[in-house]
Write an enzyme that holds these catalytic residues in place. Structure first.
Site, short mmCIF file in Angstrom:
data_model
loop_
_atom_site.label_atom_id
_atom_site.label_comp_id
_atom_site.label_asym_id
_atom_site.label_seq_id
_atom_site.Cartn_x
_atom_site.Cartn_y
_atom_site.Cartn_z
N GLY A 271 0.60 -1.29 -0.09
CA GLY A 271 -0.05 -0.06 -0.04
C GLY A 271 0.89 1.41 -0.05
N GLU B 218 3.79 -6.96 1.55
CA GLU B 218 3.37 -7.24 0.19
C GLU B 218 3.37 -5.95 -0.64
OE1 GLU B 218 -0.55 -8.54 1.18
OE2 GLU B 218 -0.08 -10.43 1.78
N CYS C 83 -13.21 4.37 -29.03
CA CYS C 83 -14.41 5.26 -29.35
C CYS C 83 -15.06 5.45 -28.17
CB CYS C 83 -15.49 4.55 -30.23
SG CYS C 83 -14.52 4.09 -31.91
N GLU C 84 -14.66 6.30 -27.30
CA GLU C 84 -15.31 6.60 -25.97
C GLU C 84 -14.63 7.83 -25.59
OE1 GLU C 84 -15.81 4.65 -22.58
OE2 GLU C 84 -16.00 2.48 -23.51
C1 LIG Z 1 -3.14 -4.86 -4.11
C2 LIG Z 1 -2.59 -5.62 -2.85
C3 LIG Z 1 -1.25 -5.18 -2.25
C4 LIG Z 1 -0.44 -4.47 -3.03
O1 LIG Z 1 -0.71 -3.13 -2.89
P1 LIG Z 1 0.23 -1.97 -3.45
O2 LIG Z 1 -0.61 -0.55 -3.18
O3 LIG Z 1 0.48 -2.03 -4.87
O4 LIG Z 1 1.46 -1.97 -2.62
C5 LIG Z 1 -0.83 -6.16 -1.44
N1 LIG Z 1 -1.72 -7.01 -0.54
C6 LIG Z 1 -3.07 -7.25 -0.95
C7 LIG Z 1 -3.70 -8.00 -0.23
C8 LIG Z 1 -3.50 -6.46 -2.21
O5 LIG Z 1 -4.45 -6.75 -2.51
#
Ligand SMILES: *Cc1c(COP(=O)(O)O)cnc(C)c1O
Length: 434
Positions: free
Chosen positions: A252, A288, A359-360
């Site tokens: 995130g 992640e 076409c939008e």
């Molecule tokens: C999308 C997602 C991420 C990655 O988010 P980023 O903003 O790209 O870092 C990590 N964990 C889960 C469960 C996600 O759905």
């Protein structure tokens, strides 16, 4: 408008797409050379930027037992996954297709975490048979189904339960995932009950807690609030007798999409926050990150087709369109646009609407965007197009998926080629009775 509003400063923390001798390069390769060989539009990624961003996260967690799992939904080309996997990355996958891609890239099962609110029985079975580090489960029915699937296979599925901490990530509505009205995770105030249920399932082994509150966060405060709640929950669940040995803290962290905007927190500051909030629990830490690793590691290169005078505005019509890069249409996202040939100092920039051929009217990359004078056949690039870009492309208007190119130093390779019209059409089947 001065030219440095058009051109990103030489900022090493951002990317390796810089002007050299008046020509935009990806590392040591002139973009124009790739365009001549591959044709436009195409995506271009930098191994140096991907590597650098992965290592920033890895270093941020140094000294703690940790695994950086790349959120491959942001950029899932197998060559990119192999690059990151060779650096030691794990993968956060959200579908059976992503699991298969990760394995095709040589990522071992014990470095793959399986996230997502809607895993199917087949996806669970396949991952259990071929190796998985953990499932991040998001609901009680999913817990029960995974328990059944694992039991049928005579195995035990390692799980973390994704909790929804009810924290507002203060990001775009479509990518906030940690508020109580969002579809993700189980409400944190029901966690004890749900963990007790999971612990009673013979086919499951509870290994930790998972949380992910949203994407493109530009402040640390929401992470701090969420991770504080996770630390508290860890102690509570341990008191209840659960072995909580892993914390998956999600992704995130946001990226700067345009110069002049606030620079989001750096991975090092994020690492400090993790240490401060959950560092004393003795848990293995998983994170992640997706966008921060891949976002500024890619550009979308396009050609100018036409300059068109409209009723009250001027248009630049490109050969790239919303099907190739949907973020502006879908999220109102901003992508810097730069010419491949560096504008001379003092060049005036005039506002144009930047559009594609679809076409939008929604096929608009930018409105009233100041750009230097452009001519047909000029090459331009959208920056920050590594994440949620090629992976979201479609063949709308029967426009074949655009190629992806990976650069490393002075070499480049096509890592996904442009399909021919015949290949695109060959997927359709006309029934005999027609
Ligand atoms: C999308 C997602 C991420 C990655 O988010 P980023 O903003 O790209 O870092 C990590 N964990 C889960 C469960 C996600 O759905």
């Amino acid at each position: 408008m001065s030219r440095d509003v058009l051109v990103r400063a030489t900022d090493e923390t951002m990317d390796h797409f810089l002007y050299r001798d008046g020509q935009l390069h990806a590392e040591d390769v002139p973009i124009a050379r790739i365009a001549a060989e591959v044709g436009t539009p195409f995506y271009c990624y930098s191994t140096a930027t991907l590597t650098r961003h992965f290592k920033l996260f890895d270093a941020a967690l140094a000294g703690m037992d940790h695994l950086v799992c790349f959120a491959m939904k942001s950029l899932s080309n197998v060559a990119v996954l192999k690059l990151l996997g060779d650096l030691g990355a794990g993968m956060d996958v959200v579908s059976g297709g992503e699991y298969a891609r990760a394995r095709a890239a040589g990522i071992p099962g014990d470095r793959i975490v399986f996230s997502g609110v809607g895993k199917t029985r087949e996806e669970m079975r396949h991952a259990l048979e071929h190796g998985i580090r953990q499932f991040n489960v998001e609901s009680e029915p999913e817990i029960d189904l995974l328990n059944r699937v694992a039991t049928e296979l005579g195995t035990v599925a390692p799980i973390a339960i994704r909790v929804n901490p009810d924290v507002d990530a203060a990001t775009h509505e479509k990518i906030a995932t940690g508020r109580k009205q969002d579809k993700f995770g189980i409400p944190i105030d029901r966690a004890r009950e749900v963990y007790a249920h999971a612990a009673s399932c013979e086919g499951l082994r509870v290994v930790g807690i998972d949380v992910h509150i949203g994407s493109q966060l530009t402040a640390l405060a929401p992470f701090e609030a969420a991770y504080g709640k996770i630390a508290e929950l860890t102690r509570t669940l341990r008191d209840d007798g659960h072995e909580i040995s892993r914390l998956d803290l999600g992704g995130g962290l946001g990226i700067p999409y345009s110069r002049g905007n606030d620079i989001p927190p750096q991975p090092a500051e994020y690492g400090e926050l993790i240490r401060r909030t959950v560092g004393d629990l003795g848990c293995e830490i998983e994170i992640e990150p997706g966008r921060l690793i891949s976002g500024n590691a890619g550009i979308l290169v396009a050609s100018v087709l036409y300059l068109k005078k409209g009723y009250d505005r001027d248009f630049v019509i490109l050969d790239a369109a919303m099907n190739d890069l949907i973020r502006p249409a879908m999220y109102g996202a901003h992508h810097d646009l730069v010419p491949i040939e560096e504008p001379a100092p003092g060049t005036e920039a005039e506002p144009h609407d930047i559009v594609g051929p679809v076409c939008e009217s929604g096929d608009t990359f930018a409105k009233a965007r100041p750009v230097p004078p452009l001519r047909p056949d000029d090459l331009v690039a959208f920056r920050s197009a590594g994440a949620y870009a090629a992976v979201m492309s479609s063949e709308y208007n029967s426009r074949p998926l655009v190629p992806e190119v990976l650069v490393s130093g002075d070499q480049f390779a096509v890592i996904r080629r442009r399909p021919t019209f015949d290949e695109m059409i060959a997927r359709d089947i006309v029934p005999e009775w027609l």
